[in-house]
Design a protein around this motif. Sequence first.
Motif: not given
Length: 430
Positions: A269-273, A309-312
Amino acid sequence: MKLALPLIGGMMSQNILNLVDALMVGRLGDAALAATGIGGFFTFMGQAFIIGLAIGVQAITARRFGEGRTDSGRVLNHGLLLTASMAIPLTFVLWFSAPFLFPYLNDDPQVIQFGLSYYRIRILGTVFVGFNFAFRGFFSGINQAQVYFKTLLLMHILNALLNAVLIFGLGPFPALGVEGAAWGSMLSMGMGSLLYFFSGIKIASKLSFLKAGFEKGLMVQMLKLSLPTGIQQFFFASGLTALYWIVGKVGTAELAASNIMITIMLVMILPSLGLGLAGASLVGQSLGEKNYEAAFSWGIDISLLAGMAIFVLSLPLVFFPSWTLGLFLTNDATVALAITPLRITGMVLWFDSIGLVLQQTLLGAGDSKRVSIVSISTQWLFFLPIAYIGGVVFGKGLLFIWVFQMIYRALLTLILGHMWLRRKWQKIKV
């Protein structure tokens, strides 16, 4: 992407560090792993209010940058002053209150012993944590996110080296176990603050960084933006600590499994942050330019990008959960407890990442009060009571708790999405 990629890189380095910590501490057994999990989130709870102050730095800096002003360094000055004035006395309060509060978190004496030592060492770095987040908000607000990336990367390399030396006792250093992990984290945070100050002097001197001048109005505005976020961060961290307490009532193995699953979630999740922090700056700058359509589009586009991105990235959690868990857990029974919860997490994490980006962009627009109310309400009035009643009172266990955690995060995303689409945040003055 120019702004987001350094932030994402920094977040990924933090993820790798969390994984390295978990790999090292996991060799010490379930009790040590559970203790660092509780200690870490209890530390987060103690420092959450200080961390929340950074949103005021980023929101005001981005708005001034968008307006073309050249005094944004004064925002950082006030942010650092506010952080120090709150963090230093808070450190003393947290240190001395720890022995009275910590035993309420778990019934296992060994977990309490390890966790209390870990927590008291980590809490010594509260002022460093506050400084680091304030600098991150400032450099993100002026489109200099690469400074954050470089500093965080160096800081985490140091942390990994210190952990290896202090946990296991390499060379002349004794093996400190869980305490070694705490010292490694605290010392690396202090080094990060020092590096940030050097970068600030080099880059932001022309923006009035560390130059005299106090603006009462600026401090009031910063408090107005930061206090709701600080309170929300405190309740969010308290909620995570309460979650650890609830899972601890189910069992120590479940607690160890939860610690690893939350660590893995942070990896995802932190890439989303990172994207959300970039979005917060871009929204603030667009509002400073009076370009409201661009501000609205940033929130939509970046949240959808994060979701894809997080789905992958989450696919390994769905298809290879036992292999993923086996990297950190040595007990087969503990791995078995976490397989289904981790698989469910992988299925819905992409939707949670959309909510995380929307939350950051709303904060970047200055909508901290409403975000705080929604975040606190969904966590404390919906998720935690149901988790305790179902998971502990009715004995439904870890799986029940984890399913409702995913439901709560999805509900939060839907509410934040509705808030973004209604555009009330466009009228907020910063």
